[in-house]
Design an enzyme around this catalytic site. Structure first.
Site, PDB file in Angstrom:
ATOM      1  N   ASP A 115      -0.987  43.736  69.391  1.00 27.63           N
ATOM      2  CA  ASP A 115      -1.192  42.417  70.016  1.00 27.63           C
ATOM      3  C   ASP A 115      -0.638  41.242  69.265  1.00 27.63           C
ATOM      4  O   ASP A 115      -1.064  41.057  68.062  1.00 27.63           O
ATOM      5  CB  ASP A 115      -2.721  42.023  70.072  1.00 27.63           C
ATOM      6  N   GLU A 169      -0.655  39.781  74.564  1.00 28.04           N
ATOM      7  CA  GLU A 169      -1.518  38.846  75.477  1.00 28.04           C
ATOM      8  C   GLU A 169      -2.184  37.658  74.463  1.00 28.04           C
ATOM      9  O   GLU A 169      -2.765  37.033  75.130  1.00 28.04           O
ATOM     10  CB  GLU A 169      -2.710  40.091  75.827  1.00 28.04           C
ATOM     11  N   ASN A 170      -1.892  37.789  73.157  1.00 26.26           N
ATOM     12  CA  ASN A 170      -2.482  36.536  72.302  1.00 26.26           C
ATOM     13  C   ASN A 170      -1.202  35.695  71.665  1.00 26.26           C
ATOM     14  O   ASN A 170      -1.227  34.971  70.602  1.00 26.26           O
ATOM     15  CB  ASN A 170      -3.140  37.252  71.174  1.00 26.26           C
ATOM     16  N   ASN A 193      -7.123  41.636  78.541  1.00 25.97           N
ATOM     17  CA  ASN A 193      -7.896  40.377  79.304  1.00 25.97           C
ATOM     18  C   ASN A 193      -7.396  39.049  79.151  1.00 25.97           C
ATOM     19  O   ASN A 193      -7.643  38.232  79.807  1.00 25.97           O
ATOM     20  CB  ASN A 193      -9.314  40.615  78.426  1.00 25.97           C
ATOM     21  N   HIS A 194      -6.662  38.969  77.793  1.00 25.21           N
ATOM     22  CA  HIS A 194      -6.346  37.286  77.505  1.00 25.21           C
ATOM     23  C   HIS A 194      -4.981  36.779  78.447  1.00 25.21           C
ATOM     24  O   HIS A 194      -4.779  35.640  78.338  1.00 25.21           O
ATOM     25  CB  HIS A 194      -6.224  37.131  76.063  1.00 25.21           C
ATOM     26  N   HIS A 243      -6.117  49.151  76.947  1.00 25.38           N
ATOM     27  CA  HIS A 243      -6.470  47.631  76.224  1.00 25.38           C
ATOM     28  C   HIS A 243      -8.185  47.563  76.201  1.00 25.38           C
ATOM     29  O   HIS A 243      -8.740  47.325  77.312  1.00 25.38           O
ATOM     30  CB  HIS A 243      -5.882  46.520  76.859  1.00 25.38           C
ATOM     31  N   HIS A 247      -6.258  45.627  71.483  1.00 24.64           N
ATOM     32  CA  HIS A 247      -7.415  44.743  71.969  1.00 24.64           C
ATOM     33  C   HIS A 247      -8.238  44.508  70.681  1.00 24.64           C
ATOM     34  O   HIS A 247      -8.659  43.320  70.475  1.00 24.64           O
ATOM     35  CB  HIS A 247      -8.359  45.178  73.090  1.00 24.64           C
ATOM     36  N   HIS A 294      -7.544  44.716  67.594  1.00 21.72           N
ATOM     37  CA  HIS A 294      -6.752  44.081  66.381  1.00 21.72           C
ATOM     38  C   HIS A 294      -6.789  44.633  65.086  1.00 21.72           C
ATOM     39  O   HIS A 294      -5.935  44.243  64.270  1.00 21.72           O
ATOM     40  CB  HIS A 294      -6.946  42.811  66.368  1.00 21.72           C
TER      41      HIS A 294
HETATM   42 FE   LIG Z   1      -5.661  40.830  71.686  1.00 23.01          FE
HETATM   43 FE   LIG Z   2      -7.638  41.904  74.541  1.00 24.49          FE
END
Ligand SMILES: [Fe+2]
Ligand SMILES: [Fe+2]
Length: 269
Positions: free
Chosen positions: A12, A43-44, A71-72, A159, A184, A186
């Site tokens: 990520d 995603e981040n 999810n982000h 994830h 996910h 991290h």
């Molecule tokens: Fe993430």
């Molecule tokens: Fe995530």
């Protein structure tokens, strides 16, 4: 056609520090490990929450072939049209299947061809401590049934939050895909291994973001959140970042993994 494929999967990418580390460090890293295919979860990437089309373009320009997410991905709406139109920009496949105006943009799989080798990339999301999505095992199996015979290798970015879910899902695909790599949480885990059926697995490949932080976010805010139990707004920690991920070596005669190796590269910026 080559006999092996080297795949670099990057964890990520978090905010500007993560993007800077990636843009500066990835070209040299990809050369050093002789990566044929580079996959990155982004995603981040936009201020810690979501992704924009501009940042996605820059990630691609730094040498990433396929962008995955989680999810982000929904937090910056400007990425929705790109999700719908870009074959190699993925969101988890197992969101609800809806039609018409309610349809969720994008998809969670693509076939990318590198060095004349077609590779299936699948992005799935877990359901433990996350949204109650469709079953990642059944959704993944349906994709494999549809596409596995057309490709020489298959990589799954799973994830998810819970170790037991990650291990169970990975085992459900053992022997069917080249690798299941977790994203996910991290934090890079040290459990990388080849499962009995030949699928490479790691619970989490880590993040590409500021190391001196709480999962990439400002330390003070994270401590205050724990102390007060108030949902204080998280912001990306502005400090030097590392590129974290794994390097996979896949035997193309059967599509199973030979090796999985953790990568951690401190950024020069
Ligand atoms: Fe993430
Ligand atoms: Fe995530």
């Amino acid at each position: 056609m080559a006999s092996t494929l080297r795949v670099l999967v990057i964890g990520d990418v978090v905010g500007q520090p993560g993007c800077r580390a990636l843009f500066v460090g990835l070209p040299e890293l990809a050369r050093r490990v002789a990566a044929d295919l580079v996959i990155a979860n982004a995603e981040n990437a936009a201020e810690g929450f979501g992704l924009t089309p501009e940042i996605a373009e820059r990630i691609r320009a730094s040498g990433v072939h396929v962008i995955t997410s989680g999810n982000h991905i929904w937090q910056k709406r400007e990425i929705y049209p790109a999700l719908a139109t870009t074959d190699t920009l993925l969101r988890p496949e197992n969101y609800p299947v809806l039609s018409g105006a309610a349809a969720i943009p994008g998809k969670g799989h693509c076939i990318v061809t590198v060095r004349d080798t077609p590779v299936l990339v699948i992005n799935l999301e877990g359901r433990v401590n996350l949204s109650p999505l469709r079953d990642p095992i059944q959704v993944g199996r349906a994709l494999l049934k549809q596409f596995r015979s057309r490709v020489k290798a298959a990589i799954v970015d799973f994830h998810a939050e819970a170790v037991e879910e990650k291990e169970a899902v990975a085992l459900s695909f053992d022997g069917e895909v080249s690798a299941v790599v977790g994203t996910h949480t991290h934090v890079q885990t040290a459990d990388e291994r080849i499962l009995p059926g030949g699928t490479a697995y790691i619970t989490d490949i880590g993040m590409t973001g500021p190391v001196d932080s709480v999962i990439g976010m400002k330390k003070e805010t994270a401590v205050a959140r724990s102390l007060t139990q108030m949902p204080l707004k998280m912001e990306v920690q502005d400090s030097p970042a590392e590129i974290q991920g794994v390097l996979l070596e896949i035997d193309l005669s059967h599509g199973k993994a030979r090796t999985i190796e953790r990568i951690r590269q401190r950024s020069a910026v």
